[in-house]
Scaffold this motif. Structure first.
Motif, PDB file in Angstrom:
ATOM      1  N   ARG A 102     -13.675   8.673   4.578  1.00 20.41           N
ATOM      2  CA  ARG A 102     -12.434   7.884   4.608  1.00 20.41           C
ATOM      3  C   ARG A 102     -12.025   7.617   6.062  1.00 20.41           C
ATOM      4  O   ARG A 102     -11.647   6.504   6.425  1.00 20.41           O
ATOM      5  CB  ARG A 102     -11.334   8.645   3.865  1.00 20.41           C
ATOM      6  N   ALA A 103     -12.143   8.650   6.910  1.00 18.31           N
ATOM      7  CA  ALA A 103     -11.766   8.513   8.321  1.00 18.31           C
ATOM      8  C   ALA A 103     -12.661   7.490   9.018  1.00 18.31           C
ATOM      9  O   ALA A 103     -12.188   6.680   9.843  1.00 18.31           O
ATOM     10  CB  ALA A 103     -11.867   9.868   9.018  1.00 18.31           C
ATOM     11  N   ALA A 104     -13.970   7.524   8.678  1.00 21.13           N
ATOM     12  CA  ALA A 104     -14.907   6.581   9.303  1.00 21.13           C
ATOM     13  C   ALA A 104     -14.556   5.148   8.927  1.00 21.13           C
ATOM     14  O   ALA A 104     -14.596   4.238   9.779  1.00 21.13           O
ATOM     15  CB  ALA A 104     -16.331   6.910   8.856  1.00 21.13           C
ATOM     16  N   ILE A 105     -14.152   4.940   7.686  1.00 15.79           N
ATOM     17  CA  ILE A 105     -13.807   3.579   7.243  1.00 15.79           C
ATOM     18  C   ILE A 105     -12.534   3.106   7.927  1.00 15.79           C
ATOM     19  O   ILE A 105     -12.440   1.973   8.424  1.00 15.79           O
ATOM     20  CB  ILE A 105     -13.652   3.554   5.704  1.00 15.79           C
ATOM     21  N   VAL A 106     -11.551   3.992   7.995  1.00 16.91           N
ATOM     22  CA  VAL A 106     -10.272   3.621   8.644  1.00 16.91           C
ATOM     23  C   VAL A 106     -10.507   3.295  10.112  1.00 16.91           C
ATOM     24  O   VAL A 106      -9.923   2.353  10.670  1.00 16.91           O
ATOM     25  CB  VAL A 106      -9.251   4.775   8.486  1.00 16.91           C
ATOM     26  N   ARG A 107     -11.421   4.073  10.742  1.00 17.03           N
ATOM     27  CA  ARG A 107     -11.696   3.858  12.175  1.00 17.03           C
ATOM     28  C   ARG A 107     -12.350   2.486  12.401  1.00 17.03           C
ATOM     29  O   ARG A 107     -12.019   1.784  13.348  1.00 17.03           O
ATOM     30  CB  ARG A 107     -12.610   4.979  12.672  1.00 17.03           C
ATOM     31  N   HIS A 108     -13.266   2.132  11.517  1.00 15.81           N
ATOM     32  CA  HIS A 108     -13.981   0.871  11.710  1.00 15.81           C
ATOM     33  C   HIS A 108     -13.238  -0.331  11.140  1.00 15.81           C
ATOM     34  O   HIS A 108     -13.463  -1.459  11.570  1.00 15.81           O
ATOM     35  CB  HIS A 108     -15.374   0.953  11.083  1.00 15.81           C
ATOM     36  N   PHE A 109     -12.420  -0.078  10.145  1.00 18.11           N
ATOM     37  CA  PHE A 109     -11.663  -1.188   9.530  1.00 18.11           C
ATOM     38  C   PHE A 109     -10.177  -0.832   9.504  1.00 18.11           C
ATOM     39  O   PHE A 109      -9.616  -0.540   8.436  1.00 18.11           O
ATOM     40  CB  PHE A 109     -12.173  -1.456   8.100  1.00 18.11           C
ATOM     41  N   VAL A 117      -9.292   1.168   1.168  1.00 18.96           N
ATOM     42  CA  VAL A 117     -10.102   2.295   1.661  1.00 18.96           C
ATOM     43  C   VAL A 117     -10.502   3.194   0.485  1.00 18.96           C
ATOM     44  O   VAL A 117     -11.663   3.590   0.337  1.00 18.96           O
ATOM     45  CB  VAL A 117      -9.328   3.119   2.712  1.00 18.96           C
ATOM     46  N   HIS A 118      -9.542   3.474  -0.391  1.00 22.24           N
ATOM     47  CA  HIS A 118      -9.805   4.334  -1.548  1.00 22.24           C
ATOM     48  C   HIS A 118     -10.893   3.716  -2.435  1.00 22.24           C
ATOM     49  O   HIS A 118     -11.795   4.417  -2.927  1.00 22.24           O
ATOM     50  CB  HIS A 118      -8.514   4.524  -2.341  1.00 22.24           C
ATOM     51  N   GLN A 119     -10.809   2.403  -2.574  1.00 19.47           N
ATOM     52  CA  GLN A 119     -11.775   1.687  -3.417  1.00 19.47           C
ATOM     53  C   GLN A 119     -13.199   1.811  -2.853  1.00 19.47           C
ATOM     54  O   GLN A 119     -14.161   2.063  -3.585  1.00 19.47           O
ATOM     55  CB  GLN A 119     -11.362   0.217  -3.473  1.00 19.47           C
ATOM     56  N   VAL A 120     -13.297   1.641  -1.514  1.00 17.43           N
ATOM     57  CA  VAL A 120     -14.625   1.720  -0.872  1.00 17.43           C
ATOM     58  C   VAL A 120     -15.193   3.131  -1.009  1.00 17.43           C
ATOM     59  O   VAL A 120     -16.375   3.320  -1.346  1.00 17.43           O
ATOM     60  CB  VAL A 120     -14.535   1.319   0.623  1.00 17.43           C
ATOM     61  N   VAL A 121     -14.343   4.145  -0.754  1.00 20.48           N
ATOM     62  CA  VAL A 121     -14.796   5.542  -0.853  1.00 20.48           C
ATOM     63  C   VAL A 121     -15.240   5.840  -2.280  1.00 20.48           C
ATOM     64  O   VAL A 121     -16.311   6.427  -2.513  1.00 20.48           O
ATOM     65  CB  VAL A 121     -13.656   6.511  -0.429  1.00 20.48           C
ATOM     66  N   TYR A 122     -14.439   5.414  -3.236  1.00 20.38           N
ATOM     67  CA  TYR A 122     -14.746   5.677  -4.647  1.00 20.38           C
ATOM     68  C   TYR A 122     -16.092   5.043  -5.035  1.00 20.38           C
ATOM     69  O   TYR A 122     -16.938   5.676  -5.670  1.00 20.38           O
ATOM     70  CB  TYR A 122     -13.625   5.127  -5.520  1.00 20.38           C
ATOM     71  N   ALA A 123     -16.282   3.788  -4.618  1.00 22.46           N
ATOM     72  CA  ALA A 123     -17.522   3.076  -4.957  1.00 22.46           C
ATOM     73  C   ALA A 123     -18.730   3.807  -4.367  1.00 22.46           C
ATOM     74  O   ALA A 123     -19.775   3.957  -5.021  1.00 22.46           O
ATOM     75  CB  ALA A 123     -17.466   1.647  -4.438  1.00 22.46           C
TER      76      ALA A 123
END
Lengths: 245, 111
Positions: A102-109, A117-123
């Motif tokens: 989750r942190a990596a996604i928030v950092r890049h996006f 973010v929750h949707q991407v992590v869940y997928a």
């Protein structure tokens, strides 16, 4: 049902432990011997016979491993089993490092909403939870088939390695934004294991293990069709000296 | 690397087939007879050994018969099987000779 029929049915159940190919070849003659050795009036196989049949059935199933193949194939099979373990480790690592992901996604996006973010992590987690056990099962199938020397098993290994490579390249092409570091490490380890496995099974030393498995004494291609059931029929060959006791 | 030592059951099966082709039950009774009842083969052990020996080219199927709707398959030694049995017999004989000669030198078995 007569005592003999009951006994035969129970022997057949025990013989079911043997590999199918072995049963096709020997089940009927083994039954004849088992029935001939059994005392009159016996309804159940003796304990010693049961132990002997089960022990040898296990041995027949494990024999490809007991007769260790070429070292290159032996190690390749070991790596395939390691691959299965790593696939399962990938599930654990992804589930355990969801926060890191989750942190990596928030950092890049940084513009992503919390829901996005929750949707991407869940997928991502669901994909790994479904895909990794399937991949682990494929690894074990590859280990079994390569251990037995099936020619198609090498093709399966090559195909699986190609998929692993594409998956890893695609992760790097996305700059690994949606991958936690542990996830990437496991992915790289899997790719390396796959690479070494491919090199081992394609090495010249492995050729003999895969080639020409079916011909030879075990193939019994010359087996004549029997007039079954029926009266006595003798296949041509020199006359033997044995008699049926 | 040298050849592996032959297991006793294998040795007895090859010995049983050395006098001519035999079916499974015949091998079992013959082995019991030539070992004075000491080695009693069971069907599982016998057919696992026969399958392996066939795979190794030491025995082959001589002929098949159907009697009372049942398959009776006769096995026989191949030339390679005969050679392997002779080698093993010579090895056992040499070992036995050494053991007996040493027992003679030391004045027989200690009591």
């Amino acid at each position: 049902m007569t005592d003999a029929a009951r006994l035969e049915r129970r022997y057949r159940r025990l013989l079911a432990f043997y590999p199918a190919a072995f049963r096709r070849e020997h089940e009927e003659e083994m039954l004849v011997v088992l029935m001939a050795c059994a005392r009159n009036g016996r309804r159940r196989p003796g304990l010693a016979d049961c132990a002997d049949l089960i022990r040898n059935a296990i041995w027949m199933r494990l024999r490809p491993w007991a007769q260790r193949p070429a070292p290159s194939v032996f190690w390749a099979v070991g790596l395939m089993i390691l691959g299965a373990v790593l696939e399962l480790a990938a599930v654990v690592s992804v589930v355990a490092t969801q926060d890191s992901l989750r942190a990596a996604i928030v950092r890049h996006f940084p513009h992503f909403t919390v829901g996005h973010v929750h949707q991407v992590v869940y997928a991502h987690v669901v994909a790994v939870e479904i895909g990794a056990p399937i991949a682990a099962a494929v690894c074990l199938l590859m280990a079994w088939a390569n251990g037995r020397g099936y020619g198609w098993a090498r093709g399966l290994v090559l195909g699986f390695f190609a998929l692993t490579s594409i998956s890893l390249l695609s992760a790097f092409a996305q700059h690994a934004e949606t991958y936690a570091p542990v996830d990437l490490i496991v992915g790289c380890a899997l790719w390396l294991v796959g690479l070494v496995t491919v090199v081992l099974i394609l090495s010249p030393r492995s050729e003999q293990h895969y080639d020409h498995r079916t011909p030879g004494p075990r193939a019994h291609k010359n087996r004549t069709a029997a007039p079954w059931p029926g009266h006595e029929h003798v296949w041509p060959a020199d006359t033997g000296s044995a008699s049926w006791n | 690397m040298g050849k592996r030592t032959m297991q006793e059951a294998t040795f007895m099966i090859l010995t049983a087939l050395a006098s001519g082709s035999q079916h499974g039950y015949g091998i079992i009774t013959d082995v019991t007879g030539i070992s004075d009842g000491r080695v009693r083969l069971r069907a599982g052990t016998l057919y696992t050994a026969l399958d392996r020996l066939r795979g190794d080219g030491l025995i082959e199927v001589d002929r098949e018969e159907i009697v009372d709707s049942r398959l009776r398959r006769y096995y026989r030694l191949t030339p390679a099987g005969g050679e392997r049995l002779a080698e093993e017999a010579a090895r056992l004989q040499a070992n036995a000779h050494v053991a007996m000669s040493r027992l003679d030198l030391s004045g027989g078995l200690a009591t």
